[in-house]
Design an enzyme around this catalytic site. Structure first.
Site, short mmCIF file in Angstrom:
data_model
loop_
_atom_site.label_atom_id
_atom_site.label_comp_id
_atom_site.label_asym_id
_atom_site.label_seq_id
_atom_site.Cartn_x
_atom_site.Cartn_y
_atom_site.Cartn_z
N ASP A 264 0.87 -1.17 0.00
CA ASP A 264 0.00 0.00 0.00
C ASP A 264 0.91 1.23 0.00
O ASP A 264 2.13 1.13 0.09
CB ASP A 264 -0.95 -0.03 1.22
CG ASP A 264 -2.18 0.83 0.99
OD1 ASP A 264 -3.20 0.62 1.66
OD2 ASP A 264 -2.12 1.72 0.11
C1 GLC Z 1 -4.31 4.26 -0.26
C2 GLC Z 1 -5.21 3.14 0.20
C3 GLC Z 1 -5.38 2.04 -0.81
C4 GLC Z 1 -5.26 2.59 -2.22
C5 GLC Z 1 -3.85 3.09 -2.40
C6 GLC Z 1 -3.62 3.70 -3.78
O1 GLC Z 1 -3.54 4.73 0.80
O2 GLC Z 1 -4.92 2.55 1.45
O3 GLC Z 1 -6.66 1.45 -0.57
O4 GLC Z 1 -5.54 1.57 -3.16
O5 GLC Z 1 -3.49 4.04 -1.39
O6 GLC Z 1 -4.40 4.84 -3.92
#
Ligand code: GLC
Length: 722
Positions: A264
């Site tokens: 993430d």
């Molecule tokens: C965010 C979220 C995740 C998302 C990623 C990309 O922090 O936790 O759900 O897909 O970043 O945007």
């Protein structure tokens, strides 16, 4: 390309080029996407170097940007390896459908597949190759702002709907430019953060993890999701992205997942803040050892992985395996032959917000709204002359919810628009009455709003929680209606009792005091682009509410965590759930049960559960049990009922829930019509994880019930013999 071709390509790559395939950057570093570059990528390395070296980007908005990104990279990359373009398409691209927690109220796997199919078409035209969806983090605590992103508090619903979304998004051939790869997230148990605080630690037993939190991710992996995203949280002391048990032992070992693991946003870098990595270089080592293939955004891999491989800390074999997984995904998407995949500006113009897609979004908003209360005032008669539309959301355009794409609010059908679309001659007065921001105390407009209510034939009172107050990083310690909305409700309902309350919120809210005074309440969640049309049709009876709650609504924040499939304890509170019973598992100040339970919802008609019959009184592990539930529409208009089947294992080697949903089916019934809804129950559905973390069923007596949580209407017993 063949596997051999890919291996030849790998062999031709330098160490830095290999690492580059594991680097994901924010597209906003290279082109104007409208996304504000915040956080660690702001200190990212020189865009020139990154653009040449990186393997994927995230967060762009359309086909023109997608093509520009791909062209820019391919011009610079000596090996001409196309980028993977990834985006959060969570509940729609241009045409926004209801938030996932609302979709869970539909109890209709085909409905979510239809919406996902629509989103796939629009996202593919925008040039998306991978969507960071489905999110299947089972959550039982509305203090956590991201509860809106998951379908249900029940893992069975999350499993079925998550798998349905994967199938509708990936379909059968990823090289088809209309298809998109899914990244299931956030693995694992992100929804169980302590105290409902986002990013907080999760301490759950392995048994609870396997019973409640892991099944939905596994269902999506089994459905073929090509990527998995580990969660930000520490799980039993080890952050998921560095958690070898979770990633190597369970995901790749037990489940046989061979796809790509992507961290993430900056989760690799955050291992330092967690305190499990001395520094970023150490963080990279830990993430690689746990099988994390792509580092999202923080470029820790770009900076430190080459040296870690050179000094032997990270075996080049591990690097090669990670790179091959990324190259295989690109190859499966057909990017080497067609790096633009589905990016097509003409298709965008044709598909985005087209009438068919608006119809799908509107239908979904109607199917997922939940009628919580109705003292005979809904549906409103269409011959109403005047309506006062009051409240902070009365003319709001931001009714799409977190993760809707930037700018889609301009296309939202607002409440006034929707009402006048349905009833062009309606005299409509709109009054905000008050704000809904946290801490807002301004009651100065309430009197005027009450006056507008008093002079109208009927009132539609639009309350809730601002779109930006649920979602990522939006936890609340008190999930009551924010601002002076209750004061507004009291004044308006006193001025005109012919008032229906519409609720727009992402998380379940405490509605206890509102429910005492409101004659009717319709939970709309964040219904998306077609909000106003759906609300108008529901309020005036062109659509009959049929949503059933995907998560219970609490009486008080203090009840959380509040799973519907609760244990009986050794001192259960006597039923009915009222009065004070010290020395039982109860509260002195609040009943135990939610205000409205999981699976609850009213209709403009009524239903009677006439029979629940079992094909046999006992089954062995080889047998199937046919369960017939007879339900009748006893009202005067057609309606849909979600028949829910609950199980109770009366005695087992570990405590078992007093009720556990094991199947559901939505049926349409004409006035007076009865239907037999047939379920098949097998020993597999009787299994649970025992104290030794084995998935077992145990002989003994079971109960099957129809109804909804805490209100089981018909119950029959059967025995599992061997
Ligand atoms: C965010 C979220 C995740 C998302 C990623 C990309 O922090 O936790 O759900 O897909 O970043 O945007």
């Amino acid at each position: 390309m063949t596997e051999k071709d890919l291996k030849t390509l790998l062999a031709s790559m330098t160490l830095e080029e290999k690492v580059g395939q594991l680097v994901q950057c924010n597209a906003g570093l290279f082109i104007e996407t409208g996304a504000d570059i915040t956080g660690p990528e702001g200190e990212a390395l020189p865009a020139e170097d990154l653009c040449r070296a990186m393997g994927s980007v995230l967060t762009f908005e359309n086909a023109a940007q997608a093509r520009a990104l791909q062209d820019m990279h391919l011009e610079k990359d000596p090996k001409k390896i196309p980028l993977l373009l990834m985006l959060d398409v969570i509940h729609g691209m241009a045409t926004t459908y209801p938030i996932p927690l609302a979709m869970g109220c539909g109890f209709d796997d085909d409905l979510i597949a239809e919406c996902a199919d629509m989103a796939r078409k629009e996202a593919a035209a925008a040039g998306v190759h991978v969507t960071f969806n489905p999110m299947v983090d089972t959550a039982r605590d509305a203090r956590w702002g991201r509860i809106l992103e998951t379908n249900s508090e029940e893992p069975l619903v999350n499993s079925r709907m998550g798998a349905a979304l994967v199938r509708a998004t990936q379909r059968d051939n990823l090289a088809d430019p209309g298809n998109i790869a899914c990244c299931v997230k956030h693995y694992a148990a992100y929804g169980a953060g302590e105290a409902g605080r986002d990013y907080n630690g999760v301490e759950v037993s392995e048994r609870s993890l396997r019973e409640t939190y892991l099944p939905a991710y596994k269902a999506c992996v089994d459905a073929g999701a090509r990527l998995v995203m580990p969660s930000f949280n520490a799980l039993n002391g080890i952050p998921s992205v560095a958690n070898k048990w979770l990633m190597n032992r369970v995901l790749r070992g037990e489940w046989g997942f061979e796809g790509v693991v992507i961290s993430d946003y900056n989760a690799v870098g955050e291992l330092v803040a967690h305190g499990v990595a001395r520094d970023m270089k150490d963080a990279v080592r830990l993430a690689m050892e746990a099988g994390c293939d792509i580092d999202m955004v923080v470029n820790a891999y770009y900076t430190y992985l080459p040296d870690l491989v050179r000094d032997g800390t990270v075996p080049e074999k591990a690097l090669d395996e990670a790179v091959m997984r990324v190259l295989r995904l690109k190859n499966e998407l057909g990017l080497f032959e067609n790096p633009y995949h589905g990016a097509d500006s003409e298709a965008e113009k044709r598909l985005n917000l087209c009438p068919e897609h608006r119809e799908i979004a509107r239908h979904a908003a109607e199917e997922t709204a939940v009628l919580l209360k109705n003292e005979g005032i809904l549906p409103f008669p269409k011959n109403l002359k005047s309506v006062a539309l009051i409240g902070p959301f009365a003319a709001e355009t931001r009714l799409n919810g977190f993760w809707s794409r930037p700018g889609v609010e301009k296309d939202t059908v607002t409440l006034p628009r929707g009402l006048l679309n349905l009833l062009p001659d309606l005299e409509l007065t709109v009054a905000k009455g008050c704000g809904a921001d946290l801490g807002d105390r301004d009651e100065s407009e309430i009197t005027a709003a009450a006056e507008a209510a008093r002079t109208a034939d009927a009132v539609i009172l639009c309350l809730g929680e601002p779109e930006n107050d649920s979602g990522e990083g939006r936890s609340r310690a008190d999930v009551t209606l924010p601002g002076p909305q209750l004061a507004l409700a009291r004044a308006v309902i006193t001025a005109n009792p012919n008032t229906a309350v519409l609720l727009f919120n992402g998380r379940p809210l405490v509605l206890t005091e509102l429910a005492e005074i409101a004659p009717a309440m319709l939970e709309m969640w964040y219904p998306g682009t077609e909000a106003g049309n759906a609300a108008a049709r529901l309020l005036f009876g062109d659509a009959n509410p049929c949503g059933r709650l995907s998560a219970g609504l609490p009486r008080a924040t203090g009840q959380y965590p509040m799973p519907y499939n609760r244990m009986n304890t050794g001192r259960p509170k006597p039923q009915p759930d009222s009065g004070v019973f010290p020395f039982t598992s109860s509260y002195l100040d609040v009943p135990n049960l939610p205000l409205y339970s999981f699976g609850y919802g009213l209709s403009y008609t009524t239903f009677a559960y006439e029979k629940l019959e079992l094909s046999r009184a006992e089954i062995s592990k080889k047998d199937e049990l046919r369960v017939t539930v007879t339900v009748r529409n006893t009202g005067k208009r057609a309606g849909k009922e979600t028949v829910q089947l609950y199980l109770r294992d009366l005695v087992a080697s570990v405590v078992r829930p007093v009720q556990q949903l094991i199947d559901y089916r939505k049926v349409s019934l004409a006035p007076g019509e009865a239907k037999d809804v047939i379920f098949t129950v097998t020993e597999k559905q009787l299994r649970f994880w025992n104290f030794d973390c084995e998935e077992v069923s145990e002989p003994g007596e079971f109960e099957l019930s129809a109804g909804y949580a805490d209100h089981l209407l018909l119950t029959r017993r059967f025995t599992l013999t061997d």
